[in-house]
Design an enzyme around this catalytic site. Structure first.
Site, PDB file in Angstrom:
ATOM      1  N   SER A 256       4.380   7.396   3.287  1.00  0.00           N
ATOM      2  CA  SER A 256       3.216   8.292   3.311  1.00  0.00           C
ATOM      3  C   SER A 256       2.016   7.594   3.934  1.00  0.00           C
ATOM      4  CB  SER A 256       2.883   8.777   1.900  1.00  0.00           C
ATOM      5  OG  SER A 256       2.545   7.693   1.042  1.00  0.00           O
TER       6      SER A 256
ATOM      7  N   HIS B  92       0.818  -1.217   0.000  1.00  0.00           N
ATOM      8  CA  HIS B  92       0.000   0.000   0.000  1.00  0.00           C
ATOM      9  C   HIS B  92       0.849   1.264   0.000  1.00  0.00           C
ATOM     10  CE1 HIS B  92      -4.320  -1.168   0.617  1.00  0.00           C
ATOM     11  NE2 HIS B  92      -3.714  -2.342   0.668  1.00  0.00           N
TER      12      HIS B  92
ATOM     13  N   PRO C 207      -5.354  -1.158  -6.435  1.00  0.00           N
ATOM     14  CA  PRO C 207      -6.413  -1.931  -7.082  1.00  0.00           C
ATOM     15  C   PRO C 207      -7.572  -2.219  -6.125  1.00  0.00           C
ATOM     16  CG  PRO C 207      -4.258  -2.855  -7.578  1.00  0.00           C
ATOM     17  CD  PRO C 207      -4.044  -1.819  -6.511  1.00  0.00           C
TER      18      PRO C 207
END
EC number: 1.11.1.7
Length: 327
Positions: free
Chosen positions: A80, A70, A167
């Protein structure tokens, strides 16, 4: 006057060297054992913390692996993902694509141990990469030796890009292959990385469309009945603990059982069935199902590629003191 030209040339080359030095520092590259001088025990500290957390909370190892995906798929391997909503930052964790992710709080334990040893030295982005590497070992997966370090942390998040770049559970195989290809990961490595589903689980919210109102004909009938027992309602509560594991045989082991299952039409998501039947990926699936060593080899390669996606290096970004907040 005779010495003026050599003096000017010497000064010119000195200037070039200075400019090169500035350019090199600002555009550094990842390297093996980056912390060998600045924090020699860094990688060992991370490994020890990953082991300790695993024995206290087994599912943390799965979280470290999911964090890597991720974080790196969204723009850069720059931690992040770990930023919380504060100080003008909107956390990527708020996205629907982050549904079911947890254990972020334990990253702080790893970071605190590093800060005690080497203050403001080891990046959160490298913690994401190395904890994934060590978590894979705890899940009896391959020991990946060549994870480079030297990443730096972002000064912001990319919440607005998460929906586009991560996705969805209903995305087609073509869409997923395109996503991985966009960050330099080939089809073979993509098939291997999807083998991480071997230790994953899917909430009923994301699979009931294959069960209700009628059962998806691509599912093995007996497996479909099992899934309906796990997910007895077509409208499951997203806050309830209602899920099914991708691999019932070895649910906490990174192995090739996932491929054996999807070849038998026992995958949870539509992409699982497509992976096993599409001509672009089916040969790799069959080979990984037959050879766990080959799967581990390609999985290791995929993790290395993923972990090196567009990192911040040199004087880019920062080294966060607390992974949850920008400095």
């Amino acid at each position: 006057m005779a010495n003026a030209k050599p003096f000017c040339l010497l000064g010119f080359f000195c200037l070039l060297l200075q400019l090169f030095s500035i350019f090199h520092i600002g555009n550094g590259e990842l390297e093996m054992n980056y912390y060998k001088e600045s924090c020699p025990k860094a990688e060992e500290i991370i490994r020890q913390q990953v082991e300790t957390l695993y024995y206290k909370h087994g599912n943390t190892a799965v979280s470290w692996l999911r964090n890597l995906f991720h974080d790196c798929v969204v723009k850069s391997c720059d931690a992040s993902l770990l930023l919380e909503t504060a100080r003008g930052v909107e956390s990527e964790q708020k996205s629907k694509r982050s549904f079911g992710m947890r254990n972020f709080k334990y990253v702080k334990i790893i970071k605190d141990a590093l800060e005690k040893e080497c203050p403001s030295t080891v990046s959160c982005a490298d913690i994401v990469a190395l904890s994934a590497r060590d978590g894979i070992v705890m899940l009896k997966g391959p020991k990946i030796e060549m994870i480079k370090t030297g990443r730096r942390d972002s000064r912001g998040s990319y919440l607005g890009d998460v929906e586009t770049l991560i996705p969805n559970h209903n995305d087609s195989l073509s869409s997923v292959l395109s996503t991985f290809n966009s960050i330099g990961i080939d089809v073979e490595a993509t098939v291997a990385l999807l083998g991480a589903h071997s230790v994953g689980r899917v909430h009923c919210v994301n699979l009931v469309h294959r069960l209700y109102p009628t059962i998806d004909p691509t599912l093995d009938p007996s497996y479909a009945l099992y899934l309906k027992k796990r997910c007895p309602s077509p409208t499951p509560d997203p806050n309830a603990v209602l899920y099914s594991r991708n691999d019932r045989e070895t649910p906490m082991v990174v192995d090739n059982m996932y491929y054996k299952n999807i070849m038998a039409h026992k995958g949870l998501l539509v992409i699982d069935d497509e992976l096993a039947t599409d001509s672009r990926t089916a040969p790799f699936v069959a080979k990984m199902a037959a050879d766990n060593g080959y799967f581990h080899e390609q999985f290791s390669r995929g993790v290395r590629l993923l972990s090196e996606t567009n990192p911040l290096t040199g004087d880019q970004g920062e080294i966060r003191k607390d992974c949850r907040y920008v400095n």
